[in-house]
Motif scaffolding. Structure first.
Motif, short mmCIF file in Angstrom:
data_model
loop_
_atom_site.label_atom_id
_atom_site.label_comp_id
_atom_site.label_asym_id
_atom_site.label_seq_id
_atom_site.Cartn_x
_atom_site.Cartn_y
_atom_site.Cartn_z
N UNK A 19 -17.91 20.46 15.41
CA UNK A 19 -16.59 21.11 15.43
C UNK A 19 -16.36 21.82 16.76
N UNK A 20 -17.40 22.44 17.30
CA UNK A 20 -17.28 23.13 18.58
C UNK A 20 -17.01 22.13 19.71
N UNK A 21 -17.73 21.01 19.68
CA UNK A 21 -17.55 19.99 20.70
C UNK A 21 -16.13 19.41 20.63
N UNK A 22 -15.65 19.14 19.42
CA UNK A 22 -14.30 18.61 19.24
C UNK A 22 -13.26 19.61 19.73
N UNK A 23 -13.49 20.88 19.47
CA UNK A 23 -12.57 21.91 19.95
C UNK A 23 -12.48 21.89 21.48
N UNK A 24 -13.62 21.73 22.14
CA UNK A 24 -13.63 21.66 23.60
C UNK A 24 -12.92 20.42 24.11
N UNK A 25 -13.10 19.30 23.40
CA UNK A 25 -12.43 18.05 23.79
C UNK A 25 -10.92 18.21 23.69
N UNK A 26 -10.44 18.81 22.59
CA UNK A 26 -9.01 19.03 22.41
C UNK A 26 -8.45 19.93 23.51
N UNK A 27 -9.21 20.95 23.87
CA UNK A 27 -8.78 21.86 24.93
C UNK A 27 -8.62 21.11 26.25
N UNK A 28 -9.55 20.22 26.52
CA UNK A 28 -9.52 19.45 27.77
C UNK A 28 -8.30 18.54 27.83
N UNK A 29 -8.03 17.84 26.74
CA UNK A 29 -6.88 16.93 26.76
C UNK A 29 -5.55 17.69 26.75
N UNK A 30 -5.52 18.88 26.16
CA UNK A 30 -4.31 19.71 26.27
C UNK A 30 -4.07 20.10 27.72
N UNK A 31 -5.17 20.39 28.43
CA UNK A 31 -5.06 20.70 29.86
C UNK A 31 -4.50 19.52 30.64
N UNK A 32 -4.96 18.31 30.32
CA UNK A 32 -4.47 17.12 31.01
C UNK A 32 -2.98 16.90 30.76
N UNK A 33 -2.53 17.24 29.55
CA UNK A 33 -1.10 17.13 29.23
C UNK A 33 -0.32 18.17 30.04
N UNK A 34 -0.79 19.40 30.03
CA UNK A 34 -0.11 20.49 30.75
C UNK A 34 -0.05 20.22 32.25
N UNK A 35 -1.07 19.56 32.78
CA UNK A 35 -1.15 19.31 34.22
C UNK A 35 -0.51 17.98 34.61
N UNK A 36 0.18 17.34 33.64
CA UNK A 36 0.90 16.08 33.89
C UNK A 36 -0.01 14.91 34.26
N UNK A 37 -1.28 14.96 33.84
CA UNK A 37 -2.15 13.82 34.03
C UNK A 37 -1.91 12.79 32.92
N UNK A 38 -1.51 13.30 31.74
CA UNK A 38 -1.27 12.44 30.58
C UNK A 38 0.07 12.79 29.94
N UNK A 39 0.64 11.80 29.27
CA UNK A 39 1.88 12.04 28.53
C UNK A 39 1.62 12.20 27.04
N UNK A 40 0.56 11.56 26.55
CA UNK A 40 0.20 11.68 25.14
C UNK A 40 -1.25 12.14 25.02
N UNK A 41 -1.52 12.85 23.97
CA UNK A 41 -2.85 13.44 23.76
C UNK A 41 -3.66 12.57 22.78
N UNK A 42 -4.71 11.88 23.25
CA UNK A 42 -5.51 11.03 22.35
C UNK A 42 -6.31 11.82 21.33
N UNK A 43 -6.48 13.12 21.57
CA UNK A 43 -7.29 13.94 20.65
C UNK A 43 -6.46 14.63 19.58
N UNK A 44 -5.15 14.41 19.60
CA UNK A 44 -4.25 15.14 18.70
C UNK A 44 -4.61 14.95 17.23
N UNK A 45 -4.98 13.73 16.86
CA UNK A 45 -5.30 13.42 15.47
C UNK A 45 -6.81 13.43 15.20
N UNK A 46 -7.59 13.90 16.17
CA UNK A 46 -9.05 13.96 15.99
C UNK A 46 -9.39 15.13 15.09
N UNK A 47 -10.05 14.84 13.98
CA UNK A 47 -10.34 15.87 12.98
C UNK A 47 -11.78 16.38 13.10
N UNK A 48 -11.95 17.64 12.82
CA UNK A 48 -13.29 18.23 12.80
C UNK A 48 -13.97 17.90 11.49
#
Length: 309
Positions: free
Chosen positions: A82-111
């Protein structure tokens, strides 16, 4: 991917991770310990993506599911997952905020559900205590030391341990050949310490009256036949009681501890799965292409038994 392309991608990834690290420090104001944990957990995903040759910005939800399945496969505790998944989600949110990505692949990733029960993990100190309490002078003592050391150093299933053959030992090369589930064979690096314990056991084994058809078995009972699973369970429990260990352990605990200690030491997740012979990666077709020298280097580098004092 060409060497120049690999270097360019490695440099690009390093810059990306540096930006994310700065984001965590400046925007999130995370404590140093938390920051290091996020970085270490994200490193596990990066290693997986690199090994699978998946560019980070092309990561899919399916890729993340396979990564998380690997964590579960080697027995990582649900809370750690769960901790690792939380970190992964944080990283992909950063990529969205920084305009590296348009969609978040981790959005539906469940702990995972925290209530999931997994085997106990022993510390290196506890494993040393279990092995050191064994009296070499007693009948079967050296054999039991060799068995526990081999369980831990090689991450074997108890069935693989008791069926280990002398003809499958390649000590000069630093490997043993193991037959796992479905009669699938794999080469497993073995530590110098485990080799030494087995060789000491062989000095006792030569005095046994070995039963017919059991001449090639490494570990024998006092009647000269292959030792049973029950016997291994029993003596492990006795040694645990002798040192006052409160954890409920079994032969599998050594295998689980092997994988956990390797992962904590920084070993590649896929290499650990290959070492354990899990179905998800140990198909015959894939196994024939394993770089065995790379696997041996992973174990020598990361397993506690191979680190110099």
């Amino acid at each position: 991917m060409e060497t120049t392309d690999k270097k360019a991608y490695k440099d690009y990834l390093a810059r990306l991770l540096k930006q994310y690290n700065q984001y965590l420090m400046l925007e999130k104001s995370l404590a140093q310990n938390t920051l290091e944990a996020y970085t270490a957990d994200l490193g596990k995903l990066m290693s997986f993506l690199t090994l699978e040759q998946i560019p980070v910005l092309e990561t899919t939800l399916e890729d993340l599911h396979r990564f998380v399945a690997g964590l579960h496969d080697i027995g990582i505790h649900p809370r750690s997952q769960a901790r690792i998944i939380s970190g992964i989600k944080s990283f992909f949110r950063f990529l969205i905020m920084s305009d590296y990505l348009e969609t978040d692949p981790s959005e539906l990733l469940e702990s995972p559900k925290i209530g999931f029960k997994i085997p106990e993990v022993l510390t290196v100190k506890e494993i040393d205590a279990l092995i050191n309490v064994i009296d070499r002078g007693k009948k079967g003592g050296q054999r039991n030391r060799a068995m526990l050391e081999t369980l831990y150093s090689c991450g074997l299933r108890v069935s693989e341990l008791i069926n280990l053959k002398i003809s499958d030992l390649y000590f000069e090369e630093g490997f043993i050949k193991v037959e796992g589930k479905g009669n699938k064979q794999r080469l497993v690096p073995i530590s110098p310490r485990a080799i030494a314990e087995i060789q000491l056991w062989f000095t006792d084994r030569v005095h046994l009256d070995v039963a017919r058809d059991f001449e090639d078995f490494v570990f024998l009972n006092l009647r000269g036949k292959a030792i049973s699973r029950i016997a291994v369970f029993q003596f492990i429990k006795e040694y645990a009681d002798e040192i006052g260990l409160k954890k409920r352990i079994s032969p599998h605990t050594f295998r689980h501890s092997f994988a956990t200690h390797l992962l904590e030491g920084g070993a590649n997740l896929r290499a650990i799965q290959e070492m354990l012979g899990h179905e998800s990666i140990a198909t015959t077709e894939i196994y024939t292409h394993i770089d065995r020298q790379r696997l041996r280097e992973e174990i020598i580098l990361h397993h506690p038994r191979n680190k110099k004092k």
